[in-house]
Design an enzyme around this catalytic site. Structure first.
Site, PDB file in Angstrom:
ATOM      1  N   LYS A   1      65.185  -8.271  40.048  1.00 32.47           N
ATOM      2  CA  LYS A   1      64.944  -8.957  38.779  1.00 32.47           C
ATOM      3  C   LYS A   1      64.952  -7.994  37.586  1.00 32.47           C
ATOM      4  O   LYS A   1      65.382  -8.347  36.496  1.00 32.47           O
ATOM      5  CB  LYS A   1      63.601  -9.701  38.827  1.00 32.47           C
ATOM      6  CG  LYS A   1      63.572 -10.826  39.854  1.00 32.47           C
ATOM      7  CD  LYS A   1      63.745 -12.157  39.208  1.00 32.47           C
ATOM      8  CE  LYS A   1      63.899 -13.355  40.119  1.00 32.47           C
ATOM      9  NZ  LYS A   1      63.328 -13.347  41.450  1.00 32.47           N
TER      10      LYS A   1
ATOM     11  N   GLU B   1      60.154 -18.062  32.135  1.00 34.74           N
ATOM     12  CA  GLU B   1      59.608 -18.930  33.172  1.00 34.74           C
ATOM     13  C   GLU B   1      59.395 -18.089  34.417  1.00 34.74           C
ATOM     14  O   GLU B   1      60.050 -17.065  34.594  1.00 34.74           O
ATOM     15  CB  GLU B   1      60.593 -20.059  33.490  1.00 34.74           C
ATOM     16  CG  GLU B   1      61.709 -19.728  34.506  1.00 34.74           C
ATOM     17  CD  GLU B   1      62.753 -18.720  34.022  1.00 34.74           C
ATOM     18  OE1 GLU B   1      62.810 -18.462  32.793  1.00 34.74           O
ATOM     19  OE2 GLU B   1      63.493 -18.181  34.870  1.00 34.74           O
TER      20      GLU B   1
ATOM     21  N   SER C   1      67.022  -8.197  48.452  1.00 34.36           N
ATOM     22  CA  SER C   1      66.722  -8.450  47.038  1.00 34.36           C
ATOM     23  C   SER C   1      65.328  -7.991  46.616  1.00 34.36           C
ATOM     24  O   SER C   1      65.103  -7.725  45.444  1.00 34.36           O
ATOM     25  CB  SER C   1      66.903  -9.935  46.720  1.00 34.36           C
ATOM     26  OG  SER C   1      66.151 -10.733  47.619  1.00 34.36           O
TER      27      SER C   1
HETATM   28  C1  LIG Z   1      63.641 -14.367  42.457  1.00 30.22           C
HETATM   29  C2  LIG Z   1      64.056 -13.804  43.748  1.00 30.22           C
HETATM   30  C3  LIG Z   1      65.139 -14.337  44.476  1.00 30.22           C
HETATM   31  C4  LIG Z   1      65.896 -15.558  44.052  1.00 30.22           C
HETATM   32  O1  LIG Z   1      66.546 -15.477  42.839  1.00 30.22           O
HETATM   33  P1  LIG Z   1      68.122 -15.300  42.697  1.00 30.22           P
HETATM   34  O2  LIG Z   1      68.390 -15.550  41.260  1.00 30.22           O
HETATM   35  O3  LIG Z   1      68.768 -16.322  43.588  1.00 30.22           O
HETATM   36  O4  LIG Z   1      68.453 -13.932  43.124  1.00 30.22           O
HETATM   37  C5  LIG Z   1      65.505 -13.704  45.653  1.00 30.22           C
HETATM   38  N1  LIG Z   1      64.830 -12.632  46.127  1.00 30.22           N
HETATM   39  C6  LIG Z   1      63.784 -12.106  45.458  1.00 30.22           C
HETATM   40  C7  LIG Z   1      63.084 -10.917  46.042  1.00 30.22           C
HETATM   41  C8  LIG Z   1      63.358 -12.672  44.256  1.00 30.22           C
HETATM   42  O5  LIG Z   1      62.309 -12.141  43.605  1.00 30.22           O
END
Ligand SMILES: *Cc1c(COP(=O)(O)O)cnc(C)c1O
Length: 403
Positions: free
Chosen positions: A94, A116, A383
């Site tokens: 993020k 948000e 992620s």
């Molecule tokens: C917010 C988040 C997601 C989902 O958001 P995307 O916009 O689809 O990437 C996925 N993994 C983590 C660790 C997140 O914090």
């Protein structure tokens, strides 16, 4: 996305029929301002240098591309590489987007940012960068989510942000987006709305994808340096779709690279408790964009469910809707059970506790790898990190950690 794939773009901000700017008149002026500013700064070498420096010196980029040898040996198929976005400052991808947007907001002369948040990850990243850059910060979060994620609410306050609890609707992410949009249309002179995924009206999906594209840029360089090859498949989880588009971006025009997005199938796509937008959704207009949404026959957005708070959004970014329609990318559903099993598996085989969102991608890698050969390569985007999920996974397994 300035790639061949998106020359299906008929006009700015369109991906096939998806995207666009479906916004109230009161926001049109500001969204145009933002579009003009972004068009300027994305080609401004000074802006790009400042952003690159922040990514390197503050967010800890480049993130590692890790060859998961134990997982590879165990699954007896393709070589598995993990892109470690979990090692970034604030613990997920993020930050890549938030640094870009807040730097842009600052250049535009804004002094206040709003955002948000669902689980709180995007809210925490926004509050973090607002603190770093000396911006006033307000976060909008559904009431139910503020209760489920009390620790993140306090973390945002600690970082100097004000957190507004939203009591309308189901008190979850989509209601937080509605509230933030409303607040933005009331106050645009000094305020930028930092949208957290590849969603909303143009230029947000394009801008967020550009900021997240650093993920695939690094994957490509790192993998070529280590193996001299491109990956055979790139796998990422999909909520709104920002980490996935970031991981796909520089491979979209490489036809030998399979792109696979993993959606939350929750308790199963044949139940009404999932967030499998591409598998079960249909075309509609919501939150400023034309895309695919989970909705009923009257076009009402339906409630979504996933064990992972980061994936339970009832829509998907317009680029993914187009990639699905043209079949350039494939989207698969992963259930809670499969994601939890992958969470435990990754911890035990590689010593990595990844976010439950990311473990939806890991779960698919466990299915795909054995079907490929040892000379093939899968890159799985991790992620985020999983500390935030440990208590919930324990509960899933029947252990209460907190009373
Ligand atoms: C917010 C988040 C997601 C989902 O958001 P995307 O916009 O689809 O990437 C996925 N993994 C983590 C660790 C997140 O914090």
């Amino acid at each position: 996305m300035p790639t061949k794939q998106t020359r299906i773009t008929q006009q700015a901000g369109r991906y096939g029929e998806f995207g666009g700017q479906y916004i109230p008149e009161t926001l049109m002026h500001e969204v145009k301002n933002l579009t003009t500013a972004y068009e300027h700064y994305k080609n401004d070498p000074e802006f790009q240098t400042e952003l690159r420096t922040l990514l390197q010196k503050y967010a800890n980029r480049p993130s590692l591309l890790y060859h998961a040898k134990k997982m590879t040996a165990d699954l007896k198929g393709a070589q598995i590489y993990l892109k470690r976005e979990d090692l970034n400052q604030t613990g997920s991808h993020k930050i890549n987007n938030v640094l870009g947007q807040i730097l842009l907001a600052k250049k535009m002369g804004k002094t206040r940012v709003i955002a948000e948040t669902g689980a709180g990850q995007h809210g925490v990243a926004t509050a973090t960068v607002a603190a770093l850059m000396g911006m006033e910060c307000e976060i909008f979060m559904g009431e139910l989510d503020t209760k489920r994620q009390a620790l993140n609410v306090y973390r945002m306050e600690l970082l100097g942000a004000k957190v507004n609890s939203i009591k309308t609707g189901t008190g979850t992410l989509k209601d937080a987006v509605n509230a933030a949009m409303r607040e933005w249309s009331r106050r645009t002179e000094d305020t930028h709305y930092v949208i957290g995924s590849v969603m909303g009206p143009h230029p947000f999906p394009e801008m967020v994808a550009d900021f997240q594209s650093v993920i695939s840029q690094e994957i490509k360089q790192q993998l070529l340096a280590e193996t001299g090859k491109l990956p055979d498949a790139v796998v990422a989880c999909v909520g709104g779709g920002s980490n996935a588009i970031g991981a796909f971006y520089h491979f979209i025009d490489e036809p030998t690279v399979k792109l696979i997005g993993c959606e939350a199938a929750g308790k199963g796509i044949n139940t009404n408790q999932h967030a499998a937008t591409i598998e079960r959704g249909s075309t509609g207009v919501f939150h400023g964009m034309k895309s695919i949404f989970l909705q009923d026959d009257d076009g009402q957005i339906t409630p979504v469910y996933s064990i992972s708070a980061g994936l339970d959004y009832p829509g998907i970014g317009p680029q993914h809707a187009a990639l699905a329609e043209t079949k350039r990318a494939e989207y698969v559903g992963i259930t809670d059970d499969e994601a939890v099993a992958a969470f435990e598996y990754l911890a035990r085989t590689e010593g990595i506790v990844a976010a439950i969102e990311s473990c939806h991608a890991v779960a698919y890698v466990r299915k795909l790898a054995p079907k490929l050969n040892p000379d093939q390569i899968i890159v799985c985007n991790l992620s985020g990190r999983g500390d935030k999920d440990v208590a919930a996974i324990a509960r899933y397994r029947g252990k209460e950690i907190y009373d």
